[in-house]
Design a protein around this motif. Structure first.
Motif, PDB file in Angstrom:
ATOM      1  N   ALA A 175      31.829  47.007  36.124  1.00 43.88           N
ATOM      2  CA  ALA A 175      32.488  45.833  36.925  1.00 43.88           C
ATOM      3  C   ALA A 175      32.951  44.921  35.616  1.00 43.88           C
ATOM      4  CB  ALA A 175      31.355  44.996  37.629  1.00 43.88           C
ATOM      5  N   ASN A 178      39.697  43.147  39.138  1.00 43.29           N
ATOM      6  CA  ASN A 178      39.613  44.446  39.721  1.00 43.29           C
ATOM      7  C   ASN A 178      41.166  45.302  39.533  1.00 43.29           C
ATOM      8  OD1 ASN A 178      41.429  43.815  41.707  1.00 43.29           O
ATOM      9  ND2 ASN A 178      39.777  43.208  42.874  1.00 43.29           N
ATOM     10  N   ARG A 179      41.110  46.585  39.996  1.00 50.56           N
ATOM     11  CA  ARG A 179      42.474  47.038  39.634  1.00 50.56           C
ATOM     12  C   ARG A 179      43.569  46.399  40.051  1.00 50.56           C
ATOM     13  NH1 ARG A 179      40.651  52.383  37.816  1.00 50.56           N
ATOM     14  NH2 ARG A 179      42.853  52.898  37.507  1.00 50.56           N
ATOM     15  N   THR A 192      40.361  46.477  32.076  1.00 47.80           N
ATOM     16  CA  THR A 192      40.057  46.507  33.537  1.00 47.80           C
ATOM     17  C   THR A 192      39.987  47.881  34.174  1.00 47.80           C
ATOM     18  OG1 THR A 192      40.580  44.043  33.416  1.00 47.80           O
ATOM     19  CG2 THR A 192      40.237  45.339  35.615  1.00 47.80           C
ATOM     20  N   ARG A 193      41.096  48.349  34.064  1.00 50.86           N
ATOM     21  CA  ARG A 193      41.404  49.554  34.573  1.00 50.86           C
ATOM     22  C   ARG A 193      40.611  50.836  34.084  1.00 50.86           C
ATOM     23  NH1 ARG A 193      47.188  49.650  37.416  1.00 50.86           N
ATOM     24  NH2 ARG A 193      46.752  47.849  38.807  1.00 50.86           N
ATOM     25  N   THR A 215      36.785  50.036  35.010  1.00 52.71           N
ATOM     26  CA  THR A 215      36.561  50.364  36.735  1.00 52.71           C
ATOM     27  C   THR A 215      36.417  51.922  36.755  1.00 52.71           C
ATOM     28  OG1 THR A 215      38.826  49.946  36.928  1.00 52.71           O
ATOM     29  CG2 THR A 215      37.380  48.163  37.534  1.00 52.71           C
TER      30      THR A 215
END
Ligand code: ADP
Ligand code: F6P
Length: 322
Positions: free
Chosen positions: A35, A55-56, A26-27, A30
């Protein structure tokens, strides 16, 4: 076409480090402008349309947690083409361009089948058993080994005090990696692994031989795929009651808990490689560790890239443990 959105899911048996990998994907995703959609309960979630944007912030404070916040599952329907088409349709409806699957060997087969339908996928190896082709290391293995080692060292205190043979059953349906790694690091007398067939009588004979040499306590690590701990313990009890054997089955204790530093770090490195691979337009392989390098092996080449237990380590356990 550049990808804009990736999905991530965990599948098969859970393993420590899976959460660190969800965070990493995820990180890093992003960070690279992508997305990220989190799919819940593995392939089940793709079929049941169960997902949530990540999200983060939504992956904060999970790096140190065992299990998987996305949940995991085994999904029979995904093994059918109809099931996989439903999954594909859902991913398309969410505008997901590529998918990261965190899981074991079975999950990799599922990811390969999805790639064949046109959805790019990469796999991050996650299973405590360490038994996946295309990598020498799978997330969760180091944590599981250390969990078992702590337990065995306690079991040994009692085995020593009572002059007993202690059998310890660990996981590993098809592979003896956990058993061997624990065996060599705890100083076991013997390890029983699926890769090496040894009869219960041979095990008993070796223990009797050690007993005759005044070795009054021993640890024997049994991988569940070699034989059941209860079978060998009962056999020794019946044929050599003086050895006073007992059995501890470690079970699911070894699948939970905070990842070790090594597992958390590897989760980060595997995640980075998974995202970079998808960004480079590849979507058909398993990330891994080979010769101390982070690699990606195409699914159609993994069969020629299988690793087995170390023969020298196997022999060394017996040499040092007598
Ligand atoms: P692991 O990934 O830990 O080895 P499993 O073997 O249970 O766990 O596989 C996890 C899931 O992967 C299965 O429940 C199924 O949904 C999917 N899967 C396994 N094998 C295949 C296959 N040959 N084709 C498609 N999907 C598969
Ligand atoms: O994660 C792999 C594994 O731990 C195997 O060694 C073990 O036999 C199996 O999972 C059991 O998992 P479950 O009970 O969830 O099917």
């Amino acid at each position: 076409m550049m990808i804009q959105k990736i999905g991530v899911l965990t599948s098969g048996g859970d393993a420590p480090g899976m959460n660190a990998a969800i965070r990493g994907v995820t990180r890093y995703g992003t960070y690279k402008g992508l997305a990220v959609e989190g799919i819940c309960r593995g392939y089940d979630g793709l079929i049941d349309k169960d997902s949530t944007p990540l999200n983060r912030r939504s992956v904060g404070a999970i790096i140190h947690r065992g299990g998987t916040v996305l949940k995991t599952a085994r999904c029979e329907e995904f093994k059918t083409k109809e099931g996989r088409l439903k999954a594909l349709e859902f991913l398309r409806s969410k505008n997901v361009d590529a998918l990261v699957v965190i899981g074991g060997d079975g999950s990799m087969k599922g990811a390969q089948a999805l790639s064949a339908l046109g959805m790019p996928t990469v796999v991050i190896p996650g299973t405590i058993d360490n038994d996946m082709p295309g990598t020498e290391y799978t997330l969760g293995f180091d944590t599981a080994v250390n969990t078992v080692l702590v337990a065995v060292n306690k079991i040994r205190d009692s085995a020593f005090s009572h002059d007993r043979v202690a059998f310890v059953e660990v996981m590993g349906r098809h592979a003896g990696f956990i058993a061997l790694e624990v065996g060599i690091s705890c100083g076991a007398e013997m390890v029983l692994v699926p890769e090496k067939e040894v009869s219960m009588q041979t095990v008993t004979d070796k223990l009797v031989e050690s007993h005759k040499q005044w070795k009054r306590n021993s640890i024997v690590i049994v991988a569940e795929g070699a034989m059941r701990g209860s079978d060998i313990c009962n056999y020794v009890k019946e044929h050599q009651p003086d050895l006073n054997p007992n059995l501890t089955v470690i079970g699911y204790l070894q699948r939970g808990g905070a990842p070790t530093a090594y597992d958390a770090k590897m989760a980060g490195l595997f995640s980075q490689k998974a995202v970079e691979t998808l960004l480079a337009g590849r979507g058909d392989g398993v990330v891994g560790l080979i010769d101390n390098k982070i690699t990606v092996t195409p699914y159609n080449e993994v069969d020629s890239c299988r690793f087995s237990i170390d023969e020298n380590e196997y022999d060394l356990v017996q040499a040092l443990g007598k």
